[in-house]
Design a protein around this motif. Structure first.
Motif, PDB file in Angstrom:
ATOM      1  N   THR A   1       0.843  -1.157  -0.016  1.00 39.96           N
ATOM      2  CA  THR A   1      -0.095  -0.119  -0.084  1.00 39.96           C
ATOM      3  C   THR A   1       0.795   1.202  -0.194  1.00 39.96           C
ATOM      4  OG1 THR A   1      -1.601  -1.298   1.350  1.00 39.96           O
ATOM      5  CG2 THR A   1      -1.815   1.168   1.189  1.00 39.96           C
ATOM      6  N   VAL A   2       2.022   1.373   0.954  1.00 43.49           N
ATOM      7  CA  VAL A   2       2.744   2.427   0.910  1.00 43.49           C
ATOM      8  C   VAL A   2       3.361   2.457  -0.552  1.00 43.49           C
ATOM      9  CG1 VAL A   2       5.135   3.173   1.857  1.00 43.49           C
ATOM     10  CG2 VAL A   2       3.219   2.056   3.401  1.00 43.49           C
ATOM     11  N   ILE A   3       4.082   1.571  -1.086  1.00 45.69           N
ATOM     12  CA  ILE A   3       4.486   1.636  -2.438  1.00 45.69           C
ATOM     13  C   ILE A   3       3.704   2.329  -3.308  1.00 45.69           C
ATOM     14  CG2 ILE A   3       5.533   0.339  -4.422  1.00 45.69           C
ATOM     15  CD1 ILE A   3       6.683  -1.561  -2.390  1.00 45.69           C
ATOM     16  N   SER A   4       2.184   1.820  -3.665  1.00 50.26           N
ATOM     17  CA  SER A   4       1.277   2.437  -4.283  1.00 50.26           C
ATOM     18  C   SER A   4       1.234   3.785  -4.045  1.00 50.26           C
ATOM     19  CB  SER A   4      -0.006   1.833  -4.093  1.00 50.26           C
ATOM     20  OG  SER A   4       0.039   0.326  -4.367  1.00 50.26           O
ATOM     21  N   PHE A   5       1.124   4.285  -2.836  1.00 49.91           N
ATOM     22  CA  PHE A   5       1.021   5.569  -2.459  1.00 49.91           C
ATOM     23  C   PHE A   5       2.292   6.673  -2.979  1.00 49.91           C
ATOM     24  CE2 PHE A   5       1.252   9.308   0.552  1.00 49.91           C
ATOM     25  CZ  PHE A   5      -0.036   9.870   0.422  1.00 49.91           C
ATOM     26  N   ILE A   6       3.566   5.958  -2.857  1.00 49.30           N
ATOM     27  CA  ILE A   6       4.551   6.472  -3.207  1.00 49.30           C
ATOM     28  C   ILE A   6       4.674   6.764  -4.986  1.00 49.30           C
ATOM     29  CG2 ILE A   6       7.120   6.684  -3.347  1.00 49.30           C
ATOM     30  CD1 ILE A   6       7.084   5.682  -0.284  1.00 49.30           C
ATOM     31  N   ALA A   7       4.329   5.540  -5.330  1.00 50.27           N
ATOM     32  CA  ALA A   7       4.644   5.476  -6.979  1.00 50.27           C
ATOM     33  C   ALA A   7       3.688   6.597  -7.564  1.00 50.27           C
ATOM     34  CB  ALA A   7       4.107   3.928  -7.114  1.00 50.27           C
ATOM     35  N   GLY A   8       2.631   6.781  -7.031  1.00 49.94           N
ATOM     36  CA  GLY A   8       1.896   7.878  -7.824  1.00 49.94           C
ATOM     37  C   GLY A   8       2.587   9.183  -8.140  1.00 49.94           C
ATOM     38  N   PRO A   9       3.136   9.955  -7.330  1.00 48.03           N
ATOM     39  CA  PRO A   9       3.745  11.194  -7.555  1.00 48.03           C
ATOM     40  C   PRO A   9       4.992  10.684  -8.435  1.00 48.03           C
ATOM     41  CG  PRO A   9       4.128  10.599  -5.205  1.00 48.03           C
ATOM     42  CD  PRO A   9       3.001   9.581  -5.808  1.00 48.03           C
ATOM     43  N   PHE A  10       5.706   9.628  -8.011  1.00 45.79           N
ATOM     44  CA  PHE A  10       6.795   9.260  -8.901  1.00 45.79           C
ATOM     45  C   PHE A  10       6.629   8.989 -10.390  1.00 45.79           C
ATOM     46  CE2 PHE A  10       9.699   6.017 -10.705  1.00 45.79           C
ATOM     47  CZ  PHE A  10      11.054   6.815 -10.508  1.00 45.79           C
ATOM     48  N   ILE A  11       5.581   8.570 -10.636  1.00 45.53           N
ATOM     49  CA  ILE A  11       5.310   8.005 -12.112  1.00 45.53           C
ATOM     50  C   ILE A  11       4.883   9.508 -12.881  1.00 45.53           C
ATOM     51  CG2 ILE A  11       3.572   7.106 -13.594  1.00 45.53           C
ATOM     52  CD1 ILE A  11       3.468   4.805 -11.657  1.00 45.53           C
ATOM     53  N   ILE A  12       4.352  10.375 -12.007  1.00 47.43           N
ATOM     54  CA  ILE A  12       3.876  11.649 -12.658  1.00 47.43           C
ATOM     55  C   ILE A  12       5.118  12.538 -13.162  1.00 47.43           C
ATOM     56  CG2 ILE A  12       3.040  13.956 -12.390  1.00 47.43           C
ATOM     57  CD1 ILE A  12       0.626  12.451 -10.551  1.00 47.43           C
ATOM     58  N   ALA A  13       6.098  12.452 -11.990  1.00 47.51           N
ATOM     59  CA  ALA A  13       7.374  13.191 -12.640  1.00 47.51           C
ATOM     60  C   ALA A  13       8.172  12.301 -13.359  1.00 47.51           C
ATOM     61  CB  ALA A  13       8.203  13.290 -10.920  1.00 47.51           C
ATOM     62  N   TYR A  14       8.116  11.172 -13.398  1.00 43.38           N
ATOM     63  CA  TYR A  14       8.897  10.362 -14.607  1.00 43.38           C
ATOM     64  C   TYR A  14       8.479  10.608 -15.723  1.00 43.38           C
ATOM     65  CZ  TYR A  14      10.395   6.134 -16.781  1.00 43.38           C
ATOM     66  OH  TYR A  14      11.042   5.173 -17.615  1.00 43.38           O
ATOM     67  N   ILE A  15       7.019  10.824 -16.025  1.00 46.61           N
ATOM     68  CA  ILE A  15       6.587  11.045 -17.286  1.00 46.61           C
ATOM     69  C   ILE A  15       6.740  12.419 -17.880  1.00 46.61           C
ATOM     70  CG2 ILE A  15       4.225  11.294 -18.461  1.00 46.61           C
ATOM     71  CD1 ILE A  15       3.194   8.920 -16.720  1.00 46.61           C
ATOM     72  N   TYR A  16       6.817  13.555 -16.749  1.00 47.35           N
ATOM     73  CA  TYR A  16       7.167  14.642 -17.001  1.00 47.35           C
ATOM     74  C   TYR A  16       8.585  14.829 -17.517  1.00 47.35           C
ATOM     75  CZ  TYR A  16       7.924  19.741 -16.494  1.00 47.35           C
ATOM     76  OH  TYR A  16       8.028  21.182 -16.811  1.00 47.35           O
ATOM     77  N   GLU A  17       9.477  14.215 -16.741  1.00 42.82           N
ATOM     78  CA  GLU A  17      10.954  14.240 -17.157  1.00 42.82           C
ATOM     79  C   GLU A  17      11.101  13.593 -18.690  1.00 42.82           C
ATOM     80  OE1 GLU A  17      13.505  15.554 -15.725  1.00 42.82           O
ATOM     81  OE2 GLU A  17      12.083  15.912 -14.086  1.00 42.82           O
ATOM     82  N   ILE A  18      10.335  13.017 -19.029  1.00 44.65           N
ATOM     83  CA  ILE A  18      10.180  12.421 -20.553  1.00 44.65           C
ATOM     84  C   ILE A  18       9.657  13.584 -21.434  1.00 44.65           C
ATOM     85  CG2 ILE A  18       9.009  10.653 -22.357  1.00 44.65           C
ATOM     86  CD1 ILE A  18       8.930   8.594 -19.996  1.00 44.65           C
ATOM     87  N   TYR A  19       8.461  14.157 -20.991  1.00 47.41           N
ATOM     88  CA  TYR A  19       8.022  15.120 -21.622  1.00 47.41           C
ATOM     89  C   TYR A  19       8.913  16.314 -22.320  1.00 47.41           C
ATOM     90  CZ  TYR A  19       5.203  19.605 -22.088  1.00 47.41           C
ATOM     91  OH  TYR A  19       4.711  20.912 -22.453  1.00 47.41           O
ATOM     92  N   LYS A  20       9.845  16.782 -21.098  1.00 47.65           N
ATOM     93  CA  LYS A  20      10.830  17.686 -20.898  1.00 47.65           C
ATOM     94  C   LYS A  20      11.845  17.435 -22.036  1.00 47.65           C
ATOM     95  CE  LYS A  20      12.711  19.072 -17.265  1.00 47.65           C
ATOM     96  NZ  LYS A  20      13.347  18.881 -15.977  1.00 47.65           N
ATOM     97  N   ASN A  21      11.973  16.074 -22.618  1.00 51.38           N
ATOM     98  CA  ASN A  21      12.939  15.663 -23.587  1.00 51.38           C
ATOM     99  C   ASN A  21      12.590  15.862 -24.772  1.00 51.38           C
ATOM    100  OD1 ASN A  21      15.776  14.700 -22.237  1.00 51.38           O
ATOM    101  ND2 ASN A  21      13.972  14.241 -20.714  1.00 51.38           N
ATOM    102  N   LEU A  22      11.210  16.156 -25.093  1.00 53.80           N
ATOM    103  CA  LEU A  22      10.503  16.149 -26.381  1.00 53.80           C
ATOM    104  C   LEU A  22      10.441  17.496 -27.112  1.00 53.80           C
ATOM    105  CD1 LEU A  22       8.055  13.421 -25.889  1.00 53.80           C
ATOM    106  CD2 LEU A  22      10.040  13.208 -27.094  1.00 53.80           C
TER     107      LEU A  22
END
Length: 298
Positions: free
Chosen positions: A219-240
């Motif tokens: 459950t804790v991992i699921s909670f932490i994964a949410g913002p991490f995935i958003i940040a991860y996708i944004y880092e991809i966005y910045k490279n385009l």
């Protein structure tokens, strides 16, 4: 100079760099993310309570009047109000959550909520149009065994970032996201599959364990994964690169319209069959006669 920029982008595109930058961004902004998530959750509960209250009033009216048509009309009105309220709160919350993770410099939770408030109705319209577009494509999603859903899920992954950063109108946010993803479709698909696969693998590994402590870790991992995935996708966005001109996929738009019309026709005939039968009054009567908490009396 161009070679330096290209090298910088290439370096930022590396999976290790994406994970590192996403981790740093998440760590610095996690508290703000959590507070906004809590506020959004509380606001959603208020809306749900209001919806339940209005639903109770509708059933009370039916129990007093037995007017099925009137109750059906009131039920539709309540449903529309409820759906609009939920989508509005969800839109506001989603904008605030994403803004808290991507805005530079970092803002506080209340500052972020106030900052995105003028953008909510625009994003609300985008969300409604996106729902309608997806509704029209749903028939093709079934026919393609989910392939259409996956492809458009990847194409639209930057939609909220496009709206926050570029302030596009309506579905132009989706079209721009599609154009950006198309620059490196397979690379983005692979990077998304990697991060989601890792998170799901860890979650499943702990979820199937009978140890309650390990399930709590999931459950804790699921909670932490949410913002991490958003940040991860944004880092991809910045490279385009951001396209100068919006290219609207007319074929997909036409297919969505056709699919939507077919689904509406099907729903119309289904509702006509329900209204012409005694099914609706029977269901209402059963719901009124059924105890709310039957297990308490066993």
């Amino acid at each position: 100079m161009e070679k330096d920029i290209s090298a910088s982008v290439s370096s930022g595109w590396q999976i290790e760099s994406l994970f590192k930058q996403a981790f740093i961004r998440t760590k610095e902004r996690f508290l703000t993310y959590f507070l906004i998530l809590f506020i959004t959750f509380f606001s959603t509960l208020v809306v749900l309570f209001g919806g339940a209250l209005l639903t109770g009033i509708v059933f009370l009216i039916y129990s007093l009047t037995k007017l099925t048509v009137l109750v059906f009309f009131l039920g539709v009105v309540v449903l529309v109000i409820f759906v609009i309220s939920v989508i509005y709160i969800a839109s506001w919350g989603q904008l605030a959550i994403n803004e808290s993770l991507i805005h530079d410099p970092k803002l506080g939770s209340i500052e972020t909520i106030k900052k995105v408030r003028p953008l909510v109705w625009g994003y609300f319209r985008y969300t409604i149009l996106l729902i309608l577009f997806s509704f029209g494509l749903s028939i093709y999603g079934f026919l393609s065994l989910g392939v259409v859903w996956i492809v458009w899920g990847v194409w639209g992954v930057f939609g909220v970032f496009v709206y926050l950063k570029q302030k596009r109108k309506g579905l132009d946010n989706l079209w721009v996201s599609k154009q950006m993803v198309s620059q490196r479709f397979w690379g983005i698909l692979g990077r998304l599959a990697l991060v989601y696969g890792v998170v799901w693998f860890i979650q499943l590994s702990f979820s199937f364990n009978e140890n309650n402590s390990l399930r709590l870790i999931s459950t804790v991992i699921s909670f932490i994964a949410g913002p991490f995935i958003i940040a991860y996708i944004y880092e991809i966005y910045k490279n385009l690169s951001v396209p100068d001109k919006v290219k609207r996929p007319m074929i997909w738009i036409i297919l969505s319209i056709i699919g939507g019309i077919l689904l509406v026709i099907g729903l119309f005939f289904a509702m006509s069959a329900i209204m012409s039968s005694n099914l609706l009054p029977t269901l209402l009567q059963q719901m009124l006669n059924k105890p709310v908490y039957p297990t308490l009396f066993l």
